[in-house]
Design an enzyme around this catalytic site. Structure first.
Site, short mmCIF file in Angstrom:
data_model
loop_
_atom_site.label_atom_id
_atom_site.label_comp_id
_atom_site.label_asym_id
_atom_site.label_seq_id
_atom_site.Cartn_x
_atom_site.Cartn_y
_atom_site.Cartn_z
N ASP A 1 35.12 37.79 31.86
CA ASP A 1 35.91 39.11 32.04
C ASP A 1 35.75 40.52 31.08
O ASP A 1 36.04 40.17 29.58
CB ASP A 1 37.58 38.48 32.02
N GLU B 1 35.57 44.19 40.21
CA GLU B 1 37.30 44.49 40.66
C GLU B 1 37.26 45.46 41.15
O GLU B 1 37.60 46.35 40.86
CB GLU B 1 38.33 43.59 39.91
N HIS C 1 45.19 35.21 39.95
CA HIS C 1 45.66 35.25 38.98
C HIS C 1 46.83 36.39 38.91
O HIS C 1 47.33 35.86 38.39
CB HIS C 1 45.38 34.86 37.36
N ASP C 2 46.06 37.31 40.33
CA ASP C 2 47.35 37.99 40.23
C ASP C 2 47.77 38.22 41.73
O ASP C 2 48.93 38.93 42.41
CB ASP C 2 46.02 39.58 40.44
N ASP D 1 36.66 43.74 35.68
CA ASP D 1 38.27 44.16 35.79
C ASP D 1 38.49 45.95 36.12
O ASP D 1 37.54 46.56 35.44
CB ASP D 1 39.57 43.87 34.62
O1 TEU Z 1 44.25 43.84 37.95
C1 TEU Z 1 43.85 45.25 38.57
C2 TEU Z 1 44.81 45.52 39.62
O2 TEU Z 1 44.49 46.26 40.43
C3 TEU Z 1 46.17 44.89 39.88
O3 TEU Z 1 46.52 45.93 40.20
C4 TEU Z 1 46.34 43.79 40.90
O4 TEU Z 1 46.14 44.49 42.27
C5 TEU Z 1 47.87 43.41 41.08
O5 TEU Z 1 48.00 42.57 40.26
C6 TEU Z 1 48.26 42.41 42.95
O6 TEU Z 1 49.12 41.61 42.39
C7 TEU Z 1 43.35 43.75 36.88
C8 TEU Z 1 43.45 42.10 36.25
O7 TEU Z 1 42.76 40.87 37.09
C9 TEU Z 1 45.04 41.65 36.31
O8 TEU Z 1 45.59 40.80 35.96
C10 TEU Z 1 45.28 42.90 35.50
O9 TEU Z 1 47.09 43.19 35.46
C11 TEU Z 1 45.30 44.22 34.71
O10 TEU Z 1 43.71 44.37 36.17
C12 TEU Z 1 45.26 44.79 34.18
O11 TEU Z 1 44.51 45.02 33.35
#
Ligand code: TEU
Length: 562
Positions: free
Chosen positions: A99, A252, A328-329, A199
């Protein structure tokens, strides 16, 4: 064939290290824990592991706040442990993708510490704006709630953080920042990583002068900082650094429409391999985004098909898709898109069929291969996720929320913690995840849902994933075939074909808990000859042998060669 590549033919498995497997009993998953499961991954048949951040970090956003890009966080182990994991995967022909988090660092990163003290060469590493400590420079909001600006007493200036206050955004206008990123990408490539999941790439370029955003936007400022003025140039530099290294790149990029996405992909575009779009992650959001108090919205299948189609059809010949339903989000996929009660097995395997037969590289999130479900949260004390906490704080300020009961429906639907409960390996204490106290409680249903049990039953979700992954490996049309949606308006059947040369596959998914039929007219003019239909996969004991004249049972899924 220049259009073929290993990463198009791969199935990726995403590991959230904190919650995967703990080898030393401190309650936190670690690198040795993953290495212990290398055979498990190999037996599932996946080709690539995407490892969420394991770098040195204060862990305020579970590793997405990096303090040192070239060190492993002691919670996860040592660099030697990382090398051992890499070698264990490579020995099994599994590739390893790291990542790369370069929109921001941790506030504890040496760069930020030097920048706030205005040390020579570091003054402009971040976005600093001078002004009264009472008034942030503009109205931009953080994704995690509240203003995107915090005032730093040391420097006497505001700094920008689109995420948490401890995640200051790097200033990509500064060529030294970009050189630093180039160096660290090279450093990891030299350590033999096979690529990067990148990311939050779409907000890298902030417009000069930081103009105010539309106050009615979902996240105020998004139209200013997403896909900003110099983004293509920055992406090109990243692509340049990774090119010639046979590396897989997946960026992403939430909030990126399909035409913009296409412009970043492939040889005709900037040259990224794939990107994660997120429109399908919002089909069940409320009118004002996911944390809208009136939400969540209904999941409507025809709408979902339309949104999926924007990428499936929309990128045809223009770029390669990255296909995911959870990560994971996001909430657990079986709880969100399926039925985590009576039809858990059927709907989890239907979702597996969908994920593994679409056009693009599929990403399986840890635990989905055993049909893990959402947790149930009863108070804010049970929540760890910074996004959920920030969102609830914002709702409290803005909408006068004053008890957990007012937000329980939102938290229990959206919290990123659902996906972060520890992996359920067995029915032993803490699901076999740790011998100690887990950093986050294991889902109560681990006695029922765990790897050991799943692997002992041929008709389990796990074996279904394994078979579908194998089918994808054996079937070129599933990788390279053209995708064509059938029955766009059917309320419960999701059906499509994949065609490569003379080979044609039909996928039928009954996305509901009631029986439904697939209407053959849909596939005219070439009517299907029942005699020529061969069933390649199905999630019930026996799939209907004639897809056109049979009822599909609740959450029944089948793949045919026609
Ligand atoms: O997520 C980026 C992001 O766009 C998030 O705001 C996402 O849309 C949101 O969590 C959905 O509910 C990335 C990573 O995947 C995330 O885990 C991190 O917290 C974030 O970047 C900051 O690095």
């Amino acid at each position: 064939d220049p259009d073929r590549s290993w990463w198009k033919e791969s199935v990726v498995y995403q590991i959230y290290p904190r919650s995967f497997n703990d080898s030393d009993g401190d309650g936190i998953g670690d690198l040795r824990g993953i290495t212990q499961k290398a055979d498990y991954l190999d037996e599932l048949g996946i080709d690539v592991v995407w490892l969420c951040p394991v770098y040195d970090s204060p862990q305020e956003d579970n590793g997405y706040d990096i303090r040192d890009y070239r060190a492993i966080d002691p919670e996860f182990g040592t660099m030697a442990d990382w090398e051992a994991l890499r070698d264990a995967l490579h020995d099994r022909d599994v590739r390893l993708v790291m990542d790369l988090v370069v929109n921001h660092t941790s506030a504890e990163h040496e760069w930020f510490q030097r920048s706030r003290r205005e040390e020579a060469g570091y003054e402009d590493y971040y976005h600093w704006v001078e002004g009264s400590p009472d008034e942030p420079p503009n109205n931009w909001e953080s994704f995690f709630g509240g203003s995107a600006w915090s005032y730093d007493e040391t420097r006497g200036a505001w700094y920008l953080h689109l995420f948490h206050g401890n995640q200051p955004d790097l200033n990509w206008r500064n060529p030294r920042v970009r050189e630093s990123v180039t160096e660290l990408i090279r450093w990891w490539l030299d350590k033999d990583v096979d690529g990067f999941r990148m990311d939050a790439l779409n907000p890298l370029s902030k417009p000069a002068g930081y103009p105010d955003g539309d106050p009615d936007g979902d996240v105020v400022g998004e139209e200013q900082f997403f896909n900003g003025p110099r983004l293509e140039e920055y992406l090109s530099e990243i692509v340049e650094t990774t090119s010639g290294r046979d590396a897989m790149t997946v960026a992403e990029m939430s909030h990126t429409d399909v035409d913009t996405a296409a412009s970043y992909l492939g040889d005709d575009g900037v040259g990224l391999g794939m990107l994660f779009q997120s429109a399908h992650m919002e089909v069940d959001a409320g009118p004002d985004g996911i944390w809208d108090p009136s939400g969540p919205g209904e999941f409507d299948l025809p709408t979902f098909k339309r949104v999926m189609d924007r990428c499936q059809e929309g990128l045809r010949g223009r770029g390669w898709n990255a296909v995911f339903l959870g990560n994971h989000d996001q909430p657990r996929i079986v709880s969100r898109f399926g039925d985590d009660g009576e039809y858990r097995r059927e709907s989890a395997t239907l979702l597996a069929t969908f994920l593994l037969t679409l056009s693009g590289t599929p990403y399986v999130y840890q635990g989905d291969e055993i049909g893990m479900t959402n947790a149930a949260f009863e108070s804010l004390d049970e929540i760890d996720d910074v996004e959920t906490i920030g969102a609830v704080e914002a709702l409290t300020r803005r909408d006068g929320v004053d008890s957990f009961a007012d937000v329980a429906h939102l938290v229990n639907y959206w919290s990123r913690d659902h996906a972060r409960t520890p992996m359920q390996w067995s029915d032993e204490a803490h699901a076999g995840f740790t011998d100690g106290d887990p950093w986050f409680p294991v889902n109560d249903n681990y006695g029922e849902i765990n790897v050991e049990k799943e692997r002992s039953r041929e008709d389990s979700v796990w074996h279904y994933y394994r078979r579908l992954i194998e089918l994808r490996h054996d079937t070129d049309a599933l990788v390279y075939g053209e995708y064509d949606l059938l029955l766009p308006d059917h309320p419960s059947v999701y059906a499509y074909t994949r065609t490569l040369g003379g080979e044609r596959l039909l996928v039928v998914l009954n996305w509901s808990d009631a029986a439904a039929t697939f209407e053959p007219e849909a596939i005219e003019p070439e009517a299907i000859e029942p005699a020529d239909v061969e069933t390649l996969a199905g999630n019930y004991d026996e799939s209907p042998t004639d897809p056109m004249s049979s009822a599909f049972r609740p959450y029944e899924a089948a793949v045919y060669q026609i």
